[in-house]
Write a protein that holds these residues in place. Structure first.
Motif, PDB file in Angstrom:
ATOM      1  N   PHE A  49       0.837  -1.187   0.000  1.00 25.40           N
ATOM      2  CA  PHE A  49       0.000   0.000   0.000  1.00 25.40           C
ATOM      3  C   PHE A  49       0.880   1.248   0.000  1.00 25.40           C
ATOM      4  CE2 PHE A  49      -2.173   3.431   2.290  1.00 25.40           C
ATOM      5  CZ  PHE A  49      -3.272   3.581   1.462  1.00 25.40           C
ATOM      6  N   ASN A  50       0.592   2.206  -0.902  1.00 24.68           N
ATOM      7  CA  ASN A  50       1.313   3.475  -0.951  1.00 24.68           C
ATOM      8  C   ASN A  50       2.809   3.224  -1.184  1.00 24.68           C
ATOM      9  OD1 ASN A  50       1.076   6.227  -1.069  1.00 24.68           O
ATOM     10  ND2 ASN A  50       0.181   6.466   0.934  1.00 24.68           N
ATOM     11  N   ALA A  51       3.711   3.929  -0.483  1.00 24.21           N
ATOM     12  CA  ALA A  51       5.142   3.691  -0.702  1.00 24.21           C
ATOM     13  C   ALA A  51       5.511   2.288  -0.184  1.00 24.21           C
ATOM     14  CB  ALA A  51       5.951   4.741   0.045  1.00 24.21           C
ATOM     15  N   PRO A  78       7.386   1.118  -7.265  1.00 23.58           N
ATOM     16  CA  PRO A  78       6.255   2.032  -7.530  1.00 23.58           C
ATOM     17  C   PRO A  78       5.296   2.136  -6.348  1.00 23.58           C
ATOM     18  CG  PRO A  78       6.097   0.046  -8.888  1.00 23.58           C
ATOM     19  CD  PRO A  78       7.415  -0.019  -8.181  1.00 23.58           C
ATOM     20  N   SER A  79       4.724   3.338  -6.193  1.00 24.94           N
ATOM     21  CA  SER A  79       3.718   3.541  -5.157  1.00 24.94           C
ATOM     22  C   SER A  79       2.513   2.645  -5.441  1.00 24.94           C
ATOM     23  CB  SER A  79       3.308   5.013  -5.174  1.00 24.94           C
ATOM     24  OG  SER A  79       2.213   5.216  -4.331  1.00 24.94           O
ATOM     25  N   HIS A  80       1.932   2.085  -4.394  1.00 26.05           N
ATOM     26  CA  HIS A  80       0.708   1.278  -4.480  1.00 26.05           C
ATOM     27  C   HIS A  80       0.898  -0.046  -5.236  1.00 26.05           C
ATOM     28  CE1 HIS A  80      -1.923   3.834  -2.250  1.00 26.05           C
ATOM     29  NE2 HIS A  80      -2.105   4.758  -3.157  1.00 26.05           N
ATOM     30  N   GLY A  81       2.144  -0.542  -5.312  1.00 21.88           N
ATOM     31  CA  GLY A  81       2.326  -1.920  -5.763  1.00 21.88           C
ATOM     32  C   GLY A  81       2.598  -2.115  -7.238  1.00 21.88           C
ATOM     33  N   VAL A 130       0.516  -3.852  -9.630  1.00 21.25           N
ATOM     34  CA  VAL A 130      -0.506  -4.355 -10.563  1.00 21.25           C
ATOM     35  C   VAL A 130      -1.452  -3.298 -11.137  1.00 21.25           C
ATOM     36  CG1 VAL A 130      -0.465  -6.649  -9.531  1.00 21.25           C
ATOM     37  CG2 VAL A 130      -2.114  -4.972  -8.691  1.00 21.25           C
ATOM     38  N   ARG A 131      -1.397  -2.065 -10.639  1.00 23.87           N
ATOM     39  CA  ARG A 131      -2.372  -1.090 -11.149  1.00 23.87           C
ATOM     40  C   ARG A 131      -1.931  -0.490 -12.482  1.00 23.87           C
ATOM     41  NH1 ARG A 131      -2.190   4.694  -7.955  1.00 23.87           N
ATOM     42  NH2 ARG A 131       0.069   4.876  -7.877  1.00 23.87           N
ATOM     43  N   ASN A 132      -0.686  -0.755 -12.877  1.00 22.35           N
ATOM     44  CA  ASN A 132      -0.220  -0.169 -14.142  1.00 22.35           C
ATOM     45  C   ASN A 132       0.267  -1.222 -15.137  1.00 22.35           C
ATOM     46  OD1 ASN A 132       1.947  -0.885 -12.710  1.00 22.35           O
ATOM     47  ND2 ASN A 132       2.929   1.137 -12.649  1.00 22.35           N
ATOM     48  N   LEU A 190      -8.272  -1.794  -2.176  1.00 18.09           N
ATOM     49  CA  LEU A 190      -9.232  -1.583  -3.253  1.00 18.09           C
ATOM     50  C   LEU A 190      -9.610  -0.101  -3.109  1.00 18.09           C
ATOM     51  CD1 LEU A 190     -11.289  -4.844  -2.561  1.00 18.09           C
ATOM     52  CD2 LEU A 190      -9.398  -4.533  -4.168  1.00 18.09           C
ATOM     53  N   HIS A 191      -8.905   0.713  -3.883  1.00 19.34           N
ATOM     54  CA  HIS A 191      -8.780   2.169  -3.649  1.00 19.34           C
ATOM     55  C   HIS A 191      -9.969   2.914  -4.262  1.00 19.34           C
ATOM     56  CE1 HIS A 191      -7.082   6.161  -3.786  1.00 19.34           C
ATOM     57  NE2 HIS A 191      -5.826   5.786  -3.580  1.00 19.34           N
ATOM     58  N   THR A 192     -11.155   2.718  -3.691  1.00 19.86           N
ATOM     59  CA  THR A 192     -12.398   3.139  -4.339  1.00 19.86           C
ATOM     60  C   THR A 192     -12.639   4.656  -4.292  1.00 19.86           C
ATOM     61  OG1 THR A 192     -13.238   1.016  -3.615  1.00 19.86           O
ATOM     62  CG2 THR A 192     -14.858   2.618  -4.392  1.00 19.86           C
ATOM     63  N   TYR A 193     -12.762   5.264  -5.476  1.00 22.47           N
ATOM     64  CA  TYR A 193     -13.110   6.686  -5.588  1.00 22.47           C
ATOM     65  C   TYR A 193     -14.632   6.776  -5.711  1.00 22.47           C
ATOM     66  CZ  TYR A 193      -8.248   8.010  -6.930  1.00 22.47           C
ATOM     67  OH  TYR A 193      -6.888   8.238  -6.970  1.00 22.47           O
ATOM     68  N   LEU A 194     -15.307   7.374  -4.719  1.00 22.63           N
ATOM     69  CA  LEU A 194     -16.767   7.482  -4.756  1.00 22.63           C
ATOM     70  C   LEU A 194     -17.173   8.871  -5.237  1.00 22.63           C
ATOM     71  CD1 LEU A 194     -17.445   5.603  -1.403  1.00 22.63           C
ATOM     72  CD2 LEU A 194     -17.858   4.735  -3.729  1.00 22.63           C
ATOM     73  N   THR A 230      -9.276   0.695   6.972  1.00 25.91           N
ATOM     74  CA  THR A 230     -10.046   1.463   5.985  1.00 25.91           C
ATOM     75  C   THR A 230      -9.325   2.790   5.801  1.00 25.91           C
ATOM     76  OG1 THR A 230     -12.121   0.462   6.675  1.00 25.91           O
ATOM     77  CG2 THR A 230     -12.280   2.582   5.541  1.00 25.91           C
ATOM     78  N   VAL A 231      -8.983   3.092   4.545  1.00 27.45           N
ATOM     79  CA  VAL A 231      -8.306   4.363   4.271  1.00 27.45           C
ATOM     80  C   VAL A 231      -9.342   5.372   3.766  1.00 27.45           C
ATOM     81  CG1 VAL A 231      -6.585   5.518   2.814  1.00 27.45           C
ATOM     82  CG2 VAL A 231      -6.109   3.249   3.773  1.00 27.45           C
ATOM     83  N   ILE A 232      -9.293   6.572   4.326  1.00 27.76           N
ATOM     84  CA  ILE A 232     -10.144   7.667   3.856  1.00 27.76           C
ATOM     85  C   ILE A 232      -9.210   8.723   3.283  1.00 27.76           C
ATOM     86  CG2 ILE A 232     -11.865   9.404   4.498  1.00 27.76           C
ATOM     87  CD1 ILE A 232     -12.915   6.588   4.937  1.00 27.76           C
ATOM     88  N   TRP A 233      -9.450   9.089   2.023  1.00 31.11           N
ATOM     89  CA  TRP A 233      -8.535  10.028   1.343  1.00 31.11           C
ATOM     90  C   TRP A 233      -9.288  11.056   0.508  1.00 31.11           C
ATOM     91  CZ3 TRP A 233      -6.679  10.196  -4.098  1.00 31.11           C
ATOM     92  CH2 TRP A 233      -5.640  11.121  -4.274  1.00 31.11           C
ATOM     93  N   ASN A 234      -8.908  12.306   0.666  1.00 26.45           N
ATOM     94  CA  ASN A 234      -9.237  13.366  -0.301  1.00 26.45           C
ATOM     95  C   ASN A 234      -8.053  14.321  -0.333  1.00 26.45           C
ATOM     96  OD1 ASN A 234     -10.213  16.251  -0.977  1.00 26.45           O
ATOM     97  ND2 ASN A 234     -11.774  14.919  -1.836  1.00 26.45           N
ATOM     98  N   ILE A 250     -12.989   5.753  -0.124  1.00 23.40           N
ATOM     99  CA  ILE A 250     -13.121   4.843   1.021  1.00 23.40           C
ATOM    100  C   ILE A 250     -12.465   3.543   0.564  1.00 23.40           C
ATOM    101  CG2 ILE A 250     -14.683   3.583   2.544  1.00 23.40           C
ATOM    102  CD1 ILE A 250     -16.723   5.764   2.264  1.00 23.40           C
ATOM    103  N   GLU A 251     -11.319   3.238   1.130  1.00 24.06           N
ATOM    104  CA  GLU A 251     -10.488   2.153   0.605  1.00 24.06           C
ATOM    105  C   GLU A 251     -10.501   0.952   1.550  1.00 24.06           C
ATOM    106  OE1 GLU A 251      -6.609   3.708  -0.512  1.00 24.06           O
ATOM    107  OE2 GLU A 251      -7.458   5.713  -0.580  1.00 24.06           O
ATOM    108  N   THR A 252     -10.979  -0.170   1.010  1.00 23.78           N
ATOM    109  CA  THR A 252     -10.895  -1.448   1.723  1.00 23.78           C
ATOM    110  C   THR A 252      -9.432  -1.860   1.661  1.00 23.78           C
ATOM    111  OG1 THR A 252     -13.153  -2.110   1.259  1.00 23.78           O
ATOM    112  CG2 THR A 252     -11.553  -3.884   1.487  1.00 23.78           C
TER     113      THR A 252
HETATM  114  O1  LIG Z   1      -1.440   9.421  -6.458  1.00 26.05           O
HETATM  115  P1  LIG Z   1      -1.563   7.967  -6.074  1.00 26.05           P
HETATM  116  O2  LIG Z   1      -0.268   7.209  -6.128  1.00 26.05           O
HETATM  117  O3  LIG Z   1      -2.663   7.296  -6.838  1.00 26.05           O
HETATM  118  O4  LIG Z   1      -1.986   7.941  -4.543  1.00 26.05           O
HETATM  119  C1  LIG Z   1      -3.106   8.625  -4.141  1.00 26.05           C
HETATM  120  C2  LIG Z   1      -3.310   8.513  -2.623  1.00 26.05           C
HETATM  121  O5  LIG Z   1      -3.714   7.194  -2.320  1.00 26.05           O
HETATM  122  C3  LIG Z   1      -4.148   7.050  -0.969  1.00 26.05           C
HETATM  123  O6  LIG Z   1      -4.557   5.734  -0.765  1.00 26.05           O
HETATM  124  C4  LIG Z   1      -3.016   7.369  -0.039  1.00 26.05           C
HETATM  125  O7  LIG Z   1      -3.462   7.260   1.303  1.00 26.05           O
HETATM  126  C5  LIG Z   1      -2.483   8.766  -0.327  1.00 26.05           C
HETATM  127  O8  LIG Z   1      -1.363   9.035   0.508  1.00 26.05           O
HETATM  128  C6  LIG Z   1      -2.102   8.889  -1.789  1.00 26.05           C
HETATM  129  O9  LIG Z   1      -1.692  10.227  -2.059  1.00 26.05           O
END
Ligand SMILES: O=P(O)(O)OC[C@H]1O[C@@H](O)[C@H](O)[C@@H](O)[C@@H]1O
Length: 279
Positions: A74-76, A84-87, A89-91, A149-153, A224-228, A251-253
């Motif tokens: 997750f993340n760094a 890469p950030s976030h692992g 498989v997303r790219n 599962l980095h869900t953008y709502l 659970t990650v909450i991000w904006n 809201i990230e599972t």
């Molecule tokens: O810009 P990225 O790599 O998609 O990451 C977006 C955000 O993803 C979130 O899950 C992290 O908690 C944030 O720290 C991060 O900035």
């Protein structure tokens, strides 16, 4: 592979196939790149996921919005900042393993394998959306996995929404020097929010503008990650319009790096998120 009548495959960009779902109960889009749910809505609803109009559709670049699969960290990376950030498989493009339909919706299966990293994703799309990520250990040694599962709502206005379900949970606040805090009441947004909650419970996003509540249930996920990103960080992201922070909340599972799961050889772990809209 023969696709059922409610799923068709198109090239969104050259060599960039996506599945377009048009079912009596829902519509949606899934990219093979990143096994990425880009869009989903029950047919009588507004779009449930936020997808950036500036998202980039090129191999190697993660899609901004929808549901990025962050895995196996997750993340760094916890101890190698070059990765890469976030692992991993997303790219990259995943393999399509199955696509079927029923009166309740469609099911799409995808898989990924690189060296000792092996994962599979199942997407069930209907009146509800269920995304399940299975992590396998095909090696002879113990491995550790985390991710999200980095869900953008999609929301009407970030300043007016409220997230319930995390009251009284501890969280790691990562805006500024990381510090553990305790949540008091529901979450409202007035500036950047980047928090890892210790919670395996259900969360509710109340949206008075779109007049709906999005319910996020989950399993296999201790955090659970909450991000904006709010104004300044959104403006710094090239694949997001400057004012787009007003239109989504994540809201990230997840499985944070601190609570990474150890997988013995031949073991499997599943995290799953189930999203629905109520009025
Ligand atoms: O810009 P990225 O790599 O998609 O990451 C977006 C955000 O993803 C979130 O899950 C992290 O908690 C944030 O720290 C991060 O900035």
């Amino acid at each position: 592979m023969k696709l059922p009548s409610s799923i068709r495959i198109i090239d969104l960009a050259p060599d960039y196939p996506v599945l377009q779902i048009s079912h009596p109960l829902c519509s949606g889009t899934v990219a093979l790149h990143g096994a990425h749910v880009m869009a989903w809505r029950p047919n009588d609803e507004e779009e449930v996921l936020y997808l950036s109009p500036q998202a980039v559709y090129t191999g190697g670049v993660p899609i901004r919005g929808g549901i990025p699969i962050c895995w196996p960290w997750f993340n760094a990376h916890p101890n190698n900042k070059e990765l890469p950030s976030h692992g991993l498989v997303r790219n990259v493009f995943w393999q399509l393993k199955g696509a079927s339909e029923s009166k309740d919706g469609v099911t799409i299966k995808l898989s990924f394998r690189k060296d000792n990293w092996q994962a599979a994703l199942t997407i069930d799309m209907g009146k509800e959306l269920v995304v399940s990520l299975q992590s396998y250990n095909p090696s002879n040694e113990k491995i550790k996995i985390s991710g999200a599962l980095h869900t953008y709502l999609n929301v009407g206005n970030i300043g007016q929404i409220r997230i319930r379900g995390l009251e009284a949970s501890n969280y790691l606040d990562t805006v500024g020097p990381p510090i553990v805090r305790k949540q008091e009441g529901s979450i409202m947004f007035q500036n950047e929010v980047d928090r890892i909650y210790e919670s395996s419970g259900i969360t509710y996003l109340d949206d008075p503008v779109l007049k709906r509540t999005i319910v996020v249930e989950k399993s296999g996920s201790p955090s659970t990650v909450i991000w904006n990103p709010w104004k300044d960080k959104a403006a710094a992201l090239k694949d997001l319009p400057d004012d787009a922070y007003l239109r989504f909340a994540c809201i990230e599972t997840s499985i944070s790096n601190q609570s990474a799961i150890s997988l013995n050889p031949a073991d499997c772990h599943e995290i799953s998120t189930k999203i629905r809209v109520v009025h």
